[in-house]
Design a protein around this motif. Structure first.
Motif, PDB file in Angstrom:
ATOM      1  N   THR A  67      -7.657  10.953 -19.356  1.00 35.70           N
ATOM      2  CA  THR A  67      -6.586  10.173 -19.325  1.00 35.70           C
ATOM      3  C   THR A  67      -5.664  10.404 -18.005  1.00 35.70           C
ATOM      4  N   ARG A  68      -6.196  11.146 -17.204  1.00 38.54           N
ATOM      5  CA  ARG A  68      -5.597  11.201 -15.821  1.00 38.54           C
ATOM      6  C   ARG A  68      -6.297  10.125 -14.820  1.00 38.54           C
ATOM      7  N   LYS A  69      -5.511   9.331 -14.444  1.00 34.42           N
ATOM      8  CA  LYS A  69      -6.263   8.229 -13.483  1.00 34.42           C
ATOM      9  C   LYS A  69      -5.646   8.441 -12.171  1.00 34.42           C
ATOM     10  N   VAL A  70      -6.481   8.217 -11.159  1.00 33.11           N
ATOM     11  CA  VAL A  70      -6.250   8.400  -9.671  1.00 33.11           C
ATOM     12  C   VAL A  70      -6.585   7.127  -8.986  1.00 33.11           C
ATOM     13  N   ALA A  71      -5.741   6.642  -8.197  1.00 31.48           N
ATOM     14  CA  ALA A  71      -5.729   5.225  -7.796  1.00 31.48           C
ATOM     15  C   ALA A  71      -6.724   5.311  -6.523  1.00 31.48           C
ATOM     16  N   PHE A  72      -6.817   4.157  -6.048  1.00 32.91           N
ATOM     17  CA  PHE A  72      -7.803   4.160  -4.785  1.00 32.91           C
ATOM     18  C   PHE A  72      -6.747   4.424  -3.534  1.00 32.91           C
ATOM     19  N   PRO A  73      -7.469   4.520  -2.280  1.00 30.38           N
ATOM     20  CA  PRO A  73      -6.587   4.483  -0.963  1.00 30.38           C
ATOM     21  C   PRO A  73      -6.174   2.908  -0.842  1.00 30.38           C
ATOM     22  N   PRO A  74      -5.322   2.587   0.194  1.00 30.07           N
ATOM     23  CA  PRO A  74      -5.115   1.289   0.394  1.00 30.07           C
ATOM     24  C   PRO A  74      -6.259   0.687   1.131  1.00 30.07           C
ATOM     25  N   ILE A  75      -5.932  -0.616   1.223  1.00 31.69           N
ATOM     26  CA  ILE A  75      -6.721  -1.428   2.048  1.00 31.69           C
ATOM     27  C   ILE A  75      -5.889  -1.900   2.911  1.00 31.69           C
ATOM     28  N   VAL A  76      -5.991  -1.536   4.200  1.00 32.72           N
ATOM     29  CA  VAL A  76      -5.046  -2.117   5.185  1.00 32.72           C
ATOM     30  C   VAL A  76      -5.840  -2.169   6.525  1.00 32.72           C
ATOM     31  N   GLY A  77      -5.519  -3.279   7.133  1.00 34.36           N
ATOM     32  CA  GLY A  77      -6.213  -3.399   8.584  1.00 34.36           C
ATOM     33  C   GLY A  77      -5.249  -3.427   9.556  1.00 34.36           C
ATOM     34  N   GLY A  78      -5.380  -3.910  10.841  1.00 32.27           N
ATOM     35  CA  GLY A  78      -4.565  -3.783  11.718  1.00 32.27           C
ATOM     36  C   GLY A  78      -3.190  -3.940  11.901  1.00 32.27           C
ATOM     37  N   ARG A  79      -2.905  -5.089  11.469  1.00 32.58           N
ATOM     38  CA  ARG A  79      -1.376  -5.519  11.400  1.00 32.58           C
ATOM     39  C   ARG A  79      -0.890  -6.358  10.325  1.00 32.58           C
ATOM     40  N   PRO A  80      -1.277  -5.689   8.831  1.00 30.29           N
ATOM     41  CA  PRO A  80      -0.763  -6.594   7.619  1.00 30.29           C
ATOM     42  C   PRO A  80       0.756  -7.063   7.832  1.00 30.29           C
ATOM     43  N   ARG A  81       0.796  -8.019   7.351  1.00 30.52           N
ATOM     44  CA  ARG A  81       2.507  -8.522   7.056  1.00 30.52           C
ATOM     45  C   ARG A  81       2.668  -8.514   5.622  1.00 30.52           C
ATOM     46  N   THR A  82       1.748  -8.702   4.906  1.00 35.23           N
ATOM     47  CA  THR A  82       1.734  -8.983   3.437  1.00 35.23           C
ATOM     48  C   THR A  82       1.490  -7.720   2.614  1.00 35.23           C
ATOM     49  N   LEU A  83       1.945  -7.074   1.663  1.00 37.60           N
ATOM     50  CA  LEU A  83       1.338  -5.967   0.872  1.00 37.60           C
ATOM     51  C   LEU A  83       1.472  -6.497  -0.421  1.00 37.60           C
ATOM     52  N   ILE A  84       0.409  -6.358  -0.987  1.00 41.36           N
ATOM     53  CA  ILE A  84       0.359  -6.749  -2.639  1.00 41.36           C
ATOM     54  C   ILE A  84       0.140  -5.609  -3.459  1.00 41.36           C
ATOM     55  N   LEU A  85       0.918  -5.056  -4.221  1.00 40.23           N
ATOM     56  CA  LEU A  85       0.810  -3.964  -5.055  1.00 40.23           C
ATOM     57  C   LEU A  85       0.691  -4.211  -6.554  1.00 40.23           C
ATOM     58  N   GLY A  86      -0.175  -3.623  -6.977  1.00 38.12           N
ATOM     59  CA  GLY A  86      -0.649  -3.520  -8.309  1.00 38.12           C
ATOM     60  C   GLY A  86       0.153  -2.289  -8.883  1.00 38.12           C
ATOM     61  N   SER A  87      -0.029  -1.995 -10.120  1.00 40.77           N
ATOM     62  CA  SER A  87       0.667  -0.662 -10.749  1.00 40.77           C
ATOM     63  C   SER A  87      -0.484   0.540 -10.713  1.00 40.77           C
ATOM     64  N   MET A  88      -1.649   0.659 -11.443  1.00 40.36           N
ATOM     65  CA  MET A  88      -2.733   1.240 -11.419  1.00 40.36           C
ATOM     66  C   MET A  88      -3.985   0.632 -11.951  1.00 40.36           C
ATOM     67  N   PRO A  89      -5.138   0.858 -11.200  1.00 37.91           N
ATOM     68  CA  PRO A  89      -6.505   0.132 -11.587  1.00 37.91           C
ATOM     69  C   PRO A  89      -6.590   0.321 -13.000  1.00 37.91           C
ATOM     70  N   GLY A  90      -7.269  -0.532 -13.571  1.00 37.11           N
ATOM     71  CA  GLY A  90      -7.576  -0.478 -14.995  1.00 37.11           C
ATOM     72  C   GLY A  90      -9.141   0.104 -15.156  1.00 37.11           C
ATOM     73  N   GLU A  91      -9.482   0.537 -16.222  1.00 37.76           N
ATOM     74  CA  GLU A  91     -10.877   1.155 -16.491  1.00 37.76           C
ATOM     75  C   GLU A  91     -12.095   0.609 -15.709  1.00 37.76           C
ATOM     76  N   ALA A  92     -12.125  -0.890 -15.876  1.00 38.26           N
ATOM     77  CA  ALA A  92     -13.260  -1.438 -15.211  1.00 38.26           C
ATOM     78  C   ALA A  92     -13.185  -1.154 -13.663  1.00 38.26           C
ATOM     79  N   SER A  93     -11.984  -1.433 -13.276  1.00 35.11           N
ATOM     80  CA  SER A  93     -11.928  -1.296 -11.767  1.00 35.11           C
ATOM     81  C   SER A  93     -12.179   0.223 -11.332  1.00 35.11           C
ATOM     82  N   LEU A  94     -11.903   0.975 -11.961  1.00 36.15           N
ATOM     83  CA  LEU A  94     -12.030   2.642 -11.928  1.00 36.15           C
ATOM     84  C   LEU A  94     -13.429   2.817 -11.670  1.00 36.15           C
ATOM     85  N   ARG A  95     -14.215   2.225 -12.870  1.00 34.60           N
ATOM     86  CA  ARG A  95     -15.649   2.480 -12.796  1.00 34.60           C
ATOM     87  C   ARG A  95     -16.270   1.863 -11.665  1.00 34.60           C
ATOM     88  N   ARG A  96     -15.824   0.621 -11.349  1.00 37.85           N
ATOM     89  CA  ARG A  96     -16.590   0.049 -10.318  1.00 37.85           C
ATOM     90  C   ARG A  96     -16.136   0.607  -8.855  1.00 37.85           C
TER      91      ARG A  96
END
Length: 176
Positions: free
Chosen positions: A3-32
């Protein structure tokens, strides 16, 4: 299944202007091991249309295109306990949030935080924003409709229009 879920590190380039935030990856995302990895999640179809890239491009190419467009991607939660994929199944007492102050310090050009759904927005404002510096608290925020297939109350076309309304102008500024 843990039941313990650990999210991914951020995807960040050199100079981002927009940050898109989800809550926590779902099971399919975590598996992939991929952000928005569920095949019915509308995130990548929306983003590939916005970025003008082939929807069939692989994950690495899609994330490279996001970075080139000045978009960073992360989740509000670093860890939580949850059975399954639904945000409603997250145990509130188990939530540990990511270190946003460190991200904003490293990426001072971020001037918009766009939430992929209501849980990300609520938890950011509840658990993250109060601990941010005044400069980071002043970053504009907006909530976009969740791209999750669980958010079936809105058509994928309506979701795409809402995302395009917020992000298309920002991407055009970067391109010029």
């Amino acid at each position: 299944m843990s039941t313990r879920k650990v999210a991914f590190p951020p995807i960040v380039g050199g100079r981002p202007r927009t940050l898109i935030l989800g809550s926590m990856p779902g099971e399919a995302s975590l598996r992939r091991g991929q952000y928005y990895g569920h095949p019915r999640n509308a995130f990548w179809p929306i983003m590939t249309a916005l970025l003008g890239i082939d929807p069939a491009t692989d994950y690495a190419e899609r994330t490279t295109a996001l970075v080139a467009a000045g978009i960073a991607l992360w989740d509000v939660m670093a860890e939580c306990e949850r059975i399954g994929s639904l945000d409603t199944a997250i145990r509130p007492a188990s939530i540990r949030v990511n270190d946003f102050q460190a991200l904003f310090d490293a990426c001072p050009d971020i001037d918009l935080v766009a939430f992929n759904g209501g849980t990300a927005e609520r938890e950011y404002h509840r658990r993250v924003r109060p601990g941010l510096s005044p400069t980071a608290r002043a970053i504009a925020t907006c909530r976009l409709p969740s791209t999750s297939p669980a958010h079936a109350g809105m058509s994928s076309g309506d979701k795409a229009r809402a995302w395009h309304a917020v992000l298309a102008g920002r991407l055009a500024q970067i391109a010029s």
